[in-house]
Design a protein around this motif. Structure first.
Motif, PDB file in Angstrom:
ATOM      1  N   LEU A  12      28.351  36.328 -22.328  1.00 48.52           N
ATOM      2  CA  LEU A  12      27.712  37.828 -21.850  1.00 48.52           C
ATOM      3  C   LEU A  12      27.382  38.842 -22.274  1.00 48.52           C
ATOM      4  CD1 LEU A  12      31.605  37.893 -21.959  1.00 48.52           C
ATOM      5  CD2 LEU A  12      30.021  38.595 -19.569  1.00 48.52           C
ATOM      6  N   LEU A  13      26.502  38.627 -23.609  1.00 47.72           N
ATOM      7  CA  LEU A  13      25.486  39.533 -23.806  1.00 47.72           C
ATOM      8  C   LEU A  13      24.004  39.115 -22.926  1.00 47.72           C
ATOM      9  CD1 LEU A  13      25.993  39.330 -27.398  1.00 47.72           C
ATOM     10  CD2 LEU A  13      25.895  41.496 -25.434  1.00 47.72           C
ATOM     11  N   ALA A  14      24.551  37.704 -22.950  1.00 50.55           N
ATOM     12  CA  ALA A  14      22.379  36.660 -22.958  1.00 50.55           C
ATOM     13  C   ALA A  14      22.669  38.009 -21.300  1.00 50.55           C
ATOM     14  CB  ALA A  14      22.727  35.729 -22.330  1.00 50.55           C
ATOM     15  N   VAL A  15      23.549  37.774 -20.667  1.00 52.24           N
ATOM     16  CA  VAL A  15      22.938  37.684 -19.515  1.00 52.24           C
ATOM     17  C   VAL A  15      22.948  39.734 -19.317  1.00 52.24           C
ATOM     18  CG1 VAL A  15      24.689  38.754 -17.224  1.00 52.24           C
ATOM     19  CG2 VAL A  15      25.009  35.943 -18.051  1.00 52.24           C
ATOM     20  N   ALA A  16      23.884  40.014 -19.585  1.00 51.31           N
ATOM     21  CA  ALA A  16      23.906  41.232 -19.815  1.00 51.31           C
ATOM     22  C   ALA A  16      22.205  42.467 -20.709  1.00 51.31           C
ATOM     23  CB  ALA A  16      24.652  42.555 -21.410  1.00 51.31           C
ATOM     24  N   GLY A  17      21.825  41.000 -21.184  1.00 50.22           N
ATOM     25  CA  GLY A  17      20.445  41.737 -21.477  1.00 50.22           C
ATOM     26  C   GLY A  17      19.789  41.604 -20.565  1.00 50.22           C
ATOM     27  N   THR A  18      19.435  40.499 -20.104  1.00 52.72           N
ATOM     28  CA  THR A  18      18.575  40.465 -18.696  1.00 52.72           C
ATOM     29  C   THR A  18      18.971  41.029 -18.021  1.00 52.72           C
ATOM     30  OG1 THR A  18      18.733  37.879 -18.914  1.00 52.72           O
ATOM     31  CG2 THR A  18      18.149  38.446 -17.264  1.00 52.72           C
ATOM     32  N   ALA A  19      20.137  42.052 -17.533  1.00 59.43           N
ATOM     33  CA  ALA A  19      20.931  42.568 -16.072  1.00 59.43           C
ATOM     34  C   ALA A  19      19.932  44.425 -16.412  1.00 59.43           C
ATOM     35  CB  ALA A  19      21.859  42.548 -16.500  1.00 59.43           C
ATOM     36  N   ILE A  20      19.979  44.595 -18.569  1.00 57.44           N
ATOM     37  CA  ILE A  20      19.575  46.005 -18.021  1.00 57.44           C
ATOM     38  C   ILE A  20      17.786  45.800 -18.250  1.00 57.44           C
ATOM     39  CG2 ILE A  20      19.643  47.106 -19.750  1.00 57.44           C
ATOM     40  CD1 ILE A  20      22.174  46.827 -21.264  1.00 57.44           C
ATOM     41  N   THR A  21      17.358  44.347 -18.176  1.00 53.07           N
ATOM     42  CA  THR A  21      15.545  44.551 -18.730  1.00 53.07           C
ATOM     43  C   THR A  21      15.298  44.401 -16.773  1.00 53.07           C
ATOM     44  OG1 THR A  21      15.448  43.258 -20.586  1.00 53.07           O
ATOM     45  CG2 THR A  21      14.387  43.258 -19.283  1.00 53.07           C
ATOM     46  N   GLU A  22      16.249  43.841 -16.144  1.00 55.84           N
ATOM     47  CA  GLU A  22      15.555  43.963 -15.160  1.00 55.84           C
ATOM     48  C   GLU A  22      15.753  45.817 -14.214  1.00 55.84           C
ATOM     49  OE1 GLU A  22      17.946  40.941 -12.956  1.00 55.84           O
ATOM     50  OE2 GLU A  22      15.695  39.569 -14.005  1.00 55.84           O
ATOM     51  N   GLU A  23      17.366  45.862 -14.758  1.00 59.52           N
ATOM     52  CA  GLU A  23      17.376  47.686 -13.418  1.00 59.52           C
ATOM     53  C   GLU A  23      18.114  48.592 -14.729  1.00 59.52           C
ATOM     54  OE1 GLU A  23      21.147  46.547 -10.938  1.00 59.52           O
ATOM     55  OE2 GLU A  23      20.408  44.363 -11.094  1.00 59.52           O
ATOM     56  N   GLY A  24      18.318  48.026 -15.561  1.00 55.36           N
ATOM     57  CA  GLY A  24      18.105  49.280 -16.873  1.00 55.36           C
ATOM     58  C   GLY A  24      18.980  49.748 -17.421  1.00 55.36           C
ATOM     59  N   VAL A  25      19.947  50.423 -18.254  1.00 53.70           N
ATOM     60  CA  VAL A  25      21.272  50.868 -18.876  1.00 53.70           C
ATOM     61  C   VAL A  25      22.192  51.457 -18.449  1.00 53.70           C
ATOM     62  CG1 VAL A  25      20.146  50.614 -21.193  1.00 53.70           C
ATOM     63  CG2 VAL A  25      20.552  52.732 -19.967  1.00 53.70           C
ATOM     64  N   ASP A  26      21.942  51.719 -16.850  1.00 45.63           N
ATOM     65  CA  ASP A  26      22.973  52.010 -15.781  1.00 45.63           C
ATOM     66  C   ASP A  26      23.325  51.456 -15.088  1.00 45.63           C
ATOM     67  OD1 ASP A  26      22.652  55.033 -16.869  1.00 45.63           O
ATOM     68  OD2 ASP A  26      20.891  55.347 -15.897  1.00 45.63           O
ATOM     69  N   VAL A  27      22.801  50.142 -15.396  1.00 47.36           N
ATOM     70  CA  VAL A  27      23.135  48.641 -14.338  1.00 47.36           C
ATOM     71  C   VAL A  27      24.835  48.839 -14.734  1.00 47.36           C
ATOM     72  CG1 VAL A  27      22.545  46.893 -16.035  1.00 47.36           C
ATOM     73  CG2 VAL A  27      22.650  46.508 -13.701  1.00 47.36           C
ATOM     74  N   GLY A  39      35.427  38.025 -14.113  1.00 45.00           N
ATOM     75  CA  GLY A  39      35.884  38.664 -14.332  1.00 45.00           C
ATOM     76  C   GLY A  39      35.639  39.928 -14.895  1.00 45.00           C
ATOM     77  N   LEU A  40      35.889  41.233 -14.158  1.00 41.51           N
ATOM     78  CA  LEU A  40      35.344  43.192 -14.914  1.00 41.51           C
ATOM     79  C   LEU A  40      36.333  43.135 -16.053  1.00 41.51           C
ATOM     80  CD1 LEU A  40      33.821  45.180 -15.502  1.00 41.51           C
ATOM     81  CD2 LEU A  40      35.609  46.019 -13.779  1.00 41.51           C
ATOM     82  N   ALA A  41      37.465  42.356 -16.398  1.00 43.61           N
ATOM     83  CA  ALA A  41      38.469  43.105 -17.074  1.00 43.61           C
ATOM     84  C   ALA A  41      37.909  41.390 -18.282  1.00 43.61           C
ATOM     85  CB  ALA A  41      39.531  41.824 -16.360  1.00 43.61           C
ATOM     86  N   THR A  42      37.383  40.178 -17.918  1.00 43.78           N
ATOM     87  CA  THR A  42      36.958  39.281 -19.409  1.00 43.78           C
ATOM     88  C   THR A  42      36.287  40.394 -19.659  1.00 43.78           C
ATOM     89  OG1 THR A  42      37.817  37.397 -17.469  1.00 43.78           O
ATOM     90  CG2 THR A  42      36.067  37.817 -19.520  1.00 43.78           C
ATOM     91  N   LEU A  43      35.227  40.973 -18.974  1.00 47.97           N
ATOM     92  CA  LEU A  43      34.163  41.650 -20.075  1.00 47.97           C
ATOM     93  C   LEU A  43      34.607  42.761 -20.914  1.00 47.97           C
ATOM     94  CD1 LEU A  43      31.088  42.050 -20.049  1.00 47.97           C
ATOM     95  CD2 LEU A  43      31.038  43.765 -18.124  1.00 47.97           C
ATOM     96  N   LEU A  44      35.530  43.368 -20.213  1.00 46.27           N
ATOM     97  CA  LEU A  44      36.006  44.231 -20.948  1.00 46.27           C
ATOM     98  C   LEU A  44      37.431  44.187 -21.828  1.00 46.27           C
ATOM     99  CD1 LEU A  44      37.138  46.727 -17.432  1.00 46.27           C
ATOM    100  CD2 LEU A  44      35.220  46.941 -19.397  1.00 46.27           C
ATOM    101  N   ARG A  45      37.524  42.663 -21.957  1.00 46.60           N
ATOM    102  CA  ARG A  45      38.103  42.428 -23.043  1.00 46.60           C
ATOM    103  C   ARG A  45      37.576  42.642 -24.109  1.00 46.60           C
ATOM    104  NH1 ARG A  45      41.239  39.222 -20.441  1.00 46.60           N
ATOM    105  NH2 ARG A  45      39.866  37.201 -21.071  1.00 46.60           N
ATOM    106  N   HIS A  46      35.948  41.490 -23.883  1.00 49.69           N
ATOM    107  CA  HIS A  46      35.318  41.387 -25.090  1.00 49.69           C
ATOM    108  C   HIS A  46      34.605  43.012 -25.443  1.00 49.69           C
ATOM    109  CE1 HIS A  46      34.828  37.080 -25.274  1.00 49.69           C
ATOM    110  NE2 HIS A  46      34.855  37.015 -24.025  1.00 49.69           N
TER     111      HIS A  46
END
Length: 196
Positions: A12-27, A39-46
């Motif tokens: 999740l952290l690796a994917v988030a890092g890529t997404a934020i690099t590409e789209e910014g912190v508001d992704v 699922g979003l629930a899985t992300l929010l659990r972490h």
């Protein structure tokens, strides 16, 4: 933490890092979850909040920049240490579009998940600045908060497509304004290039 939970968290952290690099912190968190194929629930659990996710993602970088400041305090001349660290901080903040806005807010918000890391980073820069001031090579009318604000301003320049080509030059201008011996602002390193 179990090995499979750690693996999921790291993914999740690796994917988030890529997404934020590409789209910014508001992704959106939903987009990060979709990219990670969970699922979003899985992300929010972490990571129950955006700030919790960002703190986990950025914590290692904050620690590295703080450790670098400590190392530079003992291994480089005061003005070179300050400029080198400032350069690396600006370069790092331009990797994650929009992170400086969150950092500026977090430093004032003791409830923010990013607060402690930002305060520690600001203190590391303040020590380098104070060392340069004590050596008579930096202006004495600046403090750690000013330095933190200058990092944010320089990172913002790198985020602006029309200004990005000027970012390296403007870094040198700002570094020259901080130091009382501007000849020391160029440490022989090429400043990081802003994203195109």
């Amino acid at each position: 933490m179990r090995a499979d939970a750690r693996k999921n968290r790291d993914h999740l952290l690796a994917v988030a890092g890529t997404a934020i690099t590409e789209e910014g912190v508001d992704v959106s968190l939903r987009d990060i979850a979709r990219r990670a194929d969970v699922g979003l629930a899985t992300l929010l659990r972490h990571f129950p909040t955006r700030e919790a996710l960002l703190e986990a993602l950025l914590h290692t970088s904050f620690d590295e920049l703080t450790a670098q400041a400590a190392e530079l305090e003992t291994s480089s001349a005061p003005q070179d240490a300050l400029v080198s660290w400032l350069r690396d901080c600006v370069g790092w903040t331009t990797e994650y579009r929009g992170v400086t806005v969150l950092m500026a807010a977090a430093i004032e918000d003791t409830e923010s998940a990013l607060h402690a890391s930002c305060v520690t980073l600001r203190a590391a820069g303040a020590r380098l600045l104070a060392r340069a001031q004590a050596a008579g090579v930096a202006r004495t009318d600046l403090d750690g908060t000013d330095l933190f604000a200058l990092i944010a301003a320089l990172a913002w320049l790198g985020d602006q497509p029309s200004l990005a080509p000027r970012a390296d030059h403007l870094f040198d201008v700002v570094a020259s304004a901080i130091l009382t011996n501007p000849a020391s602002t160029h440490t022989g390193r090429t400043p990081p290039r802003a994203r195109s």
